[in-house]
Design a protein around this motif. Sequence first.
Motif, PDB file in Angstrom:
ATOM      1  N   PRO A  16     -31.838 -17.857  13.398  1.00  0.00           N
ATOM      2  CA  PRO A  16     -33.267 -17.815  13.077  1.00  0.00           C
ATOM      3  C   PRO A  16     -33.926 -16.511  13.524  1.00  0.00           C
ATOM      4  O   PRO A  16     -33.434 -15.845  14.435  1.00  0.00           O
ATOM      5  CB  PRO A  16     -33.843 -18.992  13.859  1.00  0.00           C
ATOM      6  CG  PRO A  16     -32.842 -19.295  14.917  1.00  0.00           C
ATOM      7  CD  PRO A  16     -31.511 -18.925  14.348  1.00  0.00           C
ATOM      8  N   SER A  17     -35.014 -16.192  12.881  1.00  0.00           N
ATOM      9  CA  SER A  17     -35.775 -14.994  13.233  1.00  0.00           C
ATOM     10  C   SER A  17     -36.255 -15.089  14.682  1.00  0.00           C
ATOM     11  O   SER A  17     -36.700 -16.138  15.128  1.00  0.00           O
ATOM     12  CB  SER A  17     -36.973 -14.877  12.284  1.00  0.00           C
ATOM     13  OG  SER A  17     -37.717 -13.749  12.632  1.00  0.00           O
ATOM     14  N   GLY A  18     -36.105 -14.002  15.412  1.00  0.00           N
ATOM     15  CA  GLY A  18     -36.502 -14.001  16.822  1.00  0.00           C
ATOM     16  C   GLY A  18     -35.410 -14.519  17.733  1.00  0.00           C
ATOM     17  O   GLY A  18     -35.589 -14.631  18.942  1.00  0.00           O
ATOM     18  N   GLY A  19     -34.239 -14.841  17.167  1.00  0.00           N
ATOM     19  CA  GLY A  19     -33.139 -15.402  17.950  1.00  0.00           C
ATOM     20  C   GLY A  19     -32.489 -14.407  18.900  1.00  0.00           C
ATOM     21  O   GLY A  19     -31.774 -14.788  19.832  1.00  0.00           O
ATOM     22  N   GLY A  20     -32.701 -13.108  18.658  1.00  0.00           N
ATOM     23  CA  GLY A  20     -32.168 -12.098  19.568  1.00  0.00           C
ATOM     24  C   GLY A  20     -31.081 -11.212  18.973  1.00  0.00           C
ATOM     25  O   GLY A  20     -30.427 -10.462  19.696  1.00  0.00           O
ATOM     26  N   LYS A  21     -30.893 -11.275  17.653  1.00  0.00           N
ATOM     27  CA  LYS A  21     -29.822 -10.511  17.004  1.00  0.00           C
ATOM     28  C   LYS A  21     -30.015  -9.013  17.172  1.00  0.00           C
ATOM     29  O   LYS A  21     -29.110  -8.297  17.630  1.00  0.00           O
ATOM     30  CB  LYS A  21     -29.757 -10.854  15.498  1.00  0.00           C
ATOM     31  CG  LYS A  21     -29.591 -12.340  15.213  1.00  0.00           C
ATOM     32  CD  LYS A  21     -29.531 -12.638  13.731  1.00  0.00           C
ATOM     33  CE  LYS A  21     -30.840 -12.422  12.992  1.00  0.00           C
ATOM     34  NZ  LYS A  21     -31.905 -13.383  13.377  1.00  0.00           N
ATOM     35  N   THR A  22     -31.204  -8.533  16.801  1.00  0.00           N
ATOM     36  CA  THR A  22     -31.470  -7.095  16.889  1.00  0.00           C
ATOM     37  C   THR A  22     -31.400  -6.627  18.342  1.00  0.00           C
ATOM     38  O   THR A  22     -30.824  -5.577  18.643  1.00  0.00           O
ATOM     39  CB  THR A  22     -32.851  -6.777  16.295  1.00  0.00           C
ATOM     40  OG1 THR A  22     -32.852  -7.186  14.927  1.00  0.00           O
ATOM     41  CG2 THR A  22     -33.172  -5.300  16.378  1.00  0.00           C
ATOM     42  N   THR A  23     -31.944  -7.443  19.240  1.00  0.00           N
ATOM     43  CA  THR A  23     -31.939  -7.070  20.654  1.00  0.00           C
ATOM     44  C   THR A  23     -30.507  -6.931  21.163  1.00  0.00           C
ATOM     45  O   THR A  23     -30.168  -5.945  21.833  1.00  0.00           O
ATOM     46  CB  THR A  23     -32.681  -8.140  21.479  1.00  0.00           C
ATOM     47  OG1 THR A  23     -33.962  -8.358  20.893  1.00  0.00           O
ATOM     48  CG2 THR A  23     -32.856  -7.709  22.913  1.00  0.00           C
ATOM     49  N   LEU A  24     -29.674  -7.891  20.834  1.00  0.00           N
ATOM     50  CA  LEU A  24     -28.292  -7.854  21.305  1.00  0.00           C
ATOM     51  C   LEU A  24     -27.577  -6.609  20.776  1.00  0.00           C
ATOM     52  O   LEU A  24     -26.884  -5.907  21.523  1.00  0.00           O
ATOM     53  CB  LEU A  24     -27.553  -9.127  20.858  1.00  0.00           C
ATOM     54  CG  LEU A  24     -26.190  -9.344  21.495  1.00  0.00           C
ATOM     55  CD1 LEU A  24     -26.310  -9.450  23.003  1.00  0.00           C
ATOM     56  CD2 LEU A  24     -25.512 -10.596  20.938  1.00  0.00           C
ATOM     57  N   PHE A  38     -30.528   0.780  10.979  1.00  0.00           N
ATOM     58  CA  PHE A  38     -31.645  -0.049  11.433  1.00  0.00           C
ATOM     59  C   PHE A  38     -32.110  -1.052  10.379  1.00  0.00           C
ATOM     60  O   PHE A  38     -31.956  -0.833   9.182  1.00  0.00           O
ATOM     61  CB  PHE A  38     -32.838   0.827  11.820  1.00  0.00           C
ATOM     62  CG  PHE A  38     -32.610   1.609  13.077  1.00  0.00           C
ATOM     63  CD1 PHE A  38     -32.904   1.054  14.309  1.00  0.00           C
ATOM     64  CD2 PHE A  38     -32.074   2.881  13.027  1.00  0.00           C
ATOM     65  CE1 PHE A  38     -32.688   1.763  15.481  1.00  0.00           C
ATOM     66  CE2 PHE A  38     -31.845   3.593  14.192  1.00  0.00           C
ATOM     67  CZ  PHE A  38     -32.148   3.034  15.421  1.00  0.00           C
ATOM     68  N   GLN A  39     -32.713  -2.125  10.909  1.00  0.00           N
ATOM     69  CA  GLN A  39     -33.258  -3.175  10.049  1.00  0.00           C
ATOM     70  C   GLN A  39     -34.310  -2.596   9.100  1.00  0.00           C
ATOM     71  O   GLN A  39     -34.301  -2.879   7.921  1.00  0.00           O
ATOM     72  CB  GLN A  39     -33.876  -4.252  10.951  1.00  0.00           C
ATOM     73  CG  GLN A  39     -34.301  -5.509  10.229  1.00  0.00           C
ATOM     74  CD  GLN A  39     -34.545  -6.647  11.222  1.00  0.00           C
ATOM     75  OE1 GLN A  39     -34.581  -6.453  12.439  1.00  0.00           O
ATOM     76  NE2 GLN A  39     -34.708  -7.850  10.700  1.00  0.00           N
ATOM     77  N   ASP A  40     -35.207  -1.770   9.663  1.00  0.00           N
ATOM     78  CA  ASP A  40     -36.161  -1.077   8.787  1.00  0.00           C
ATOM     79  C   ASP A  40     -35.809   0.406   8.850  1.00  0.00           C
ATOM     80  O   ASP A  40     -36.298   1.138   9.683  1.00  0.00           O
ATOM     81  CB  ASP A  40     -37.607  -1.330   9.218  1.00  0.00           C
ATOM     82  CG  ASP A  40     -37.810  -1.106  10.703  1.00  0.00           C
ATOM     83  OD1 ASP A  40     -36.802  -1.043  11.428  1.00  0.00           O
ATOM     84  OD2 ASP A  40     -38.966  -0.973  11.133  1.00  0.00           O
TER      85      ASP A  40
HETATM   86  N1  LIG Z   1     -39.822  -4.339  21.318  1.00  0.00           N
HETATM   87  C1  LIG Z   1     -40.018  -5.581  21.743  1.00  0.00           C
HETATM   88  N2  LIG Z   1     -40.850  -5.831  22.764  1.00  0.00           N
HETATM   89  C2  LIG Z   1     -41.060  -7.083  23.213  1.00  0.00           C
HETATM   90  N3  LIG Z   1     -40.465  -8.169  22.701  1.00  0.00           N
HETATM   91  C3  LIG Z   1     -39.620  -8.002  21.674  1.00  0.00           C
HETATM   92  C4  LIG Z   1     -39.356  -6.703  21.130  1.00  0.00           C
HETATM   93  N4  LIG Z   1     -38.466  -6.839  20.120  1.00  0.00           N
HETATM   94  C5  LIG Z   1     -38.206  -8.152  20.029  1.00  0.00           C
HETATM   95  N5  LIG Z   1     -38.879  -8.862  20.957  1.00  0.00           N
HETATM   96  C6  LIG Z   1     -38.801 -10.314  21.187  1.00  0.00           C
HETATM   97  O1  LIG Z   1     -37.463 -10.603  21.553  1.00  0.00           O
HETATM   98  C7  LIG Z   1     -37.007 -11.789  20.899  1.00  0.00           C
HETATM   99  C8  LIG Z   1     -35.779 -11.479  20.046  1.00  0.00           C
HETATM  100  O2  LIG Z   1     -36.153 -10.622  18.982  1.00  0.00           O
HETATM  101  P1  LIG Z   1     -35.128  -9.921  17.996  1.00  0.00           P
HETATM  102  O3  LIG Z   1     -35.847  -8.861  17.268  1.00  0.00           O
HETATM  103  O4  LIG Z   1     -33.910  -9.533  18.742  1.00  0.00           O
HETATM  104  O5  LIG Z   1     -34.786 -11.106  16.996  1.00  0.00           O
HETATM  105  P2  LIG Z   1     -33.935 -11.106  15.654  1.00  0.00           P
HETATM  106  O6  LIG Z   1     -32.937 -12.187  15.812  1.00  0.00           O
HETATM  107  O7  LIG Z   1     -33.448  -9.738  15.362  1.00  0.00           O
HETATM  108  O8  LIG Z   1     -35.015 -11.531  14.559  1.00  0.00           O
HETATM  109  P3  LIG Z   1     -35.113 -11.151  12.998  1.00  0.00           P
HETATM  110  O9  LIG Z   1     -34.152 -12.036  12.263  1.00  0.00           O
HETATM  111  O10 LIG Z   1     -36.521 -11.489  12.640  1.00  0.00           O
HETATM  112  O11 LIG Z   1     -34.821  -9.703  12.856  1.00  0.00           O
HETATM  113  C9  LIG Z   1     -38.180 -12.313  20.089  1.00  0.00           C
HETATM  114  O12 LIG Z   1     -38.822 -13.297  20.883  1.00  0.00           O
HETATM  115  C10 LIG Z   1     -39.073 -11.095  19.935  1.00  0.00           C
HETATM  116  O13 LIG Z   1     -40.413 -11.479  19.846  1.00  0.00           O
END
Ligand SMILES: Nc1ncnc2c1ncn2[C@@H]1O[C@H](COP(=O)(O)OP(=O)(O)OP(=O)(O)O)[C@@H](O)[C@H]1O
Length: 595
Positions: A380-388, A426-428
Motif C-alpha cells: 500500500p501507499s505509504g508502506g515504506g517502499k521508497t524509504t527502504l 526515481f518515482q518522479d
Molecule cells: N521526506 C519525508 N519526510 C517525512 N516523512 C516521509 C517522507 N517521505 C515519506 N515519508 C513518510 O514515510 C512513510 C513511508 O513513505 P514511503 O514514501 O516510503 O512510502 P511508499 O511505500 O513509497 O508509498 P508510495 O506507494 O505512495 O510511493 C509514509 O508514512 C510517509 O508519509
Amino acid sequence: MKEKKQGDLSRLMYYAGDHKYFTYASLVLAALSALIALVPFYYIWKIMKEVLEVRPNYSEAVHIKEYGWMAVAFALIAMVIYIAALMCSHKAAFRVQVNMRTAMMNHIMKLPLGYVESEGTGKIRKIVADSSAATETYLAHNLPDKVVSFATPVGLLAMMMVFDYRLGLISLIPAVIAFALMGTLMMGPKMAEDMKQYQNALETMSAEAVEYVRGVPVVKTFGQTVFSFKRFKNAIDEYEKWTLGYTKNMMVPMVAFTTSANGIFAALIIAAYVFTGHGVTDKFILNLIFYILITSVLTVTLMKIAFAGESQLMVRDAINRMDGILNMELLPEPADGQTPKDTSVELDKVVFSYAGADKNAVDGISLKIASGEHVAFVGPSGGGKTTLASLIARFWDVNSGAVKIGGVNVKDINSETLMNEVSYVFQDSRLLKMSILENIRMGRPDATDAEVMEALKNAQCMDIIEKFPDGVNTVIGSKGVYVSGGEAQRLSIARAFLKNAPILILDEATAFADPDNERQVQKAFEALSKDKTVIMIAHRLSTVTNADRIYVLADGRIAENGTHDELNSANGIYTHMWSEYNKSVKWKVGKAGAV
Ligand SMILES: Nc1ncnc2c1ncn2[C@@H]1O[C@H](COP(=O)(O)OP(=O)(O)OP(=O)(O)O)[C@@H](O)[C@H]1O
Ligand SMILES: [Mg+2]
C-alpha cells in the motif's frame, strides 16, 4: 552589539578573499567623498559672509563667482570619488556573492540526498539565491552608503563647532539623542528577532504560493478550491501579522527618532533666541542662517542611518540562513573506504524514521538479496517502499540496524564508490533544464554522443526524440517541450543504461499517461535489468510476476514475501492486491473495447 556587527562583516570578508581590500578601499573612499562633499558648504558660508560684509554695496562682492565655482568643483570631486568607492565595493560584493553561493552549493552537493529531497529543492534554492543576493546589495550599496551617512553628520557637526561652538553644541544634543534612540530601540535583539520572524513568514508564504499553483490541476479536478486555498491564505495572514507587528513596533521609536533628528532645527531657533539677548552681531546672524541651511542635510543623513540599521539586520539574517545550510550535517565519510565484494544487498534489522515523524517509516526490516537476483517491493501507499530503497542507496543513514552492499556496511563505502555501485530511477523522475543529450550524459560524463544514442535506443526513447524537431538537442522544460511522467522515466532509464551500475533500483511512477507508455517503460527496464541485482518498486503487479522474490511492505514492515505463485495462493494481502489489480485491468480492457 558592536561586536556582532564586526562579526557579520568579517564573516562576509572571509568570502571576499583578497578582494576584501576592495571593500576596505570602498569604505575609505566613501568617507572621503562624504567629507569632500561638505567643502561646498564652506564656500556657501564664504559667499554669505561676503554678502553680509559688503552690504548694501553688493557690487563689491567680487569673490562670489570664484567661490561658486569652487563649490561646484568640490561637489564634482566628491561625486567622482563616490563612484570610485562604488566600483570597489561592487568588485568585492560580486566576489562575495559568488563565493557564498559556491560554498553553499558545495555543501548541498554533499548533503544526504534524502535531506535535499524532503527539504524541497525550491526552498533551498531560494535560500541560496536570496541570502547571497542580500549580502551583495549590502556590500555593494548599503555599506558605503552607511559610511557616508555616518561621516556626513560627524563632518557637519565638526564644522558647526568650528564656526560657532555654542550653536554647534546645541545642535549636538538632539543629534546624540537620535543616535541613542536608534541604537537601543531599532537595532536591539527584539528587532532582530522580529526581522527573523518576518523573513520566515515571507519564506513560508512563497513556498505556499508555489504549492498552491502546483496543486491547481488537482484542485480543479476535485473541486477543492476552498480547502487548498486555506493554507495559502493562512500563510498570507501570518505574513500580514508579522508585517503589521513589525511596523507597529517600529512606530514609537521611529516617531521619537524622526522628532529628535528634526529637532536640531528647533534647537537652533531656541538657541538664537537665548544668545541674541545681548544684541545681535553680523557674525552670529551669518552662522545662524548657515546652520539653519545645513541642518536639513544633517537630518536627512541621520534618517539614512536608520535605514542602514535595517539593512544590517537583513544581512545578519541572510548570514544566519546561509549558516543554516552550511551547518546541515553531512553523512560521515569512512576514513578508509572498503570495496563491496559482490553486488548483493543485505538489510539487518533496519529501523528508520523521518525527523519529526511519530512513527518509523521502516520498522525493523531484515532481508537478503543475492547478486543478480531480481526482487520487487509492493504494498500500500505509504508502506515504506521508497524509504527502504533510499536507505539502500544511503540517501539517509539508518537509525539502527545495518545496510550492507557486497557484505560491506554502506557507511564504510566511499560515497563515490557507492554511487558507482547503485543506479536509482526515481518515482518522479526529475530531468534538468538542459538538452536531452546532456540530461542523459549525466549518467556518465565522458560518454560519447554515439554512446548516449545507444542508451536512448536501449531505453525505448527513440519515439520521444523523434517527436521534437531538435531531436536529442531539445531542451527539457523549454517552451512547448513537454514530456510525460512515463517518458521522463524512460529518459532516466537511459541515463541508468549509460551509467551501467551493477545494482539497480527502479521506483516505478505511480501513474502513466497511457498503457503504451507503461509497456515501454517495462520493456526498457527489462533490457536494463539483465545481469544486474534489481530492486523494483512496483505499483502495477503485472511487472513483478517474474520477480525471484516479492516483498509486500506495509506499515514499514515486511508483511509477506515469496514468489508470485506462493504469495497468490497464501490468501493474504498480496492475493487481495492481485485480484484488485486484475479487476482494474479488466475494467480498462473493457473500457478500451467499448470505445
Ligand atoms: N521526506 C519525508 N519526510 C517525512 N516523512 C516521509 C517522507 N517521505 C515519506 N515519508 C513518510 O514515510 C512513510 C513511508 O513513505 P514511503 O514514501 O516510503 O512510502 P511508499 O511505500 O513509497 O508509498 P508510495 O506507494 O505512495 O510511493 C509514509 O508514512 C510517509 O508519509
Ligand atoms: Mg514511493
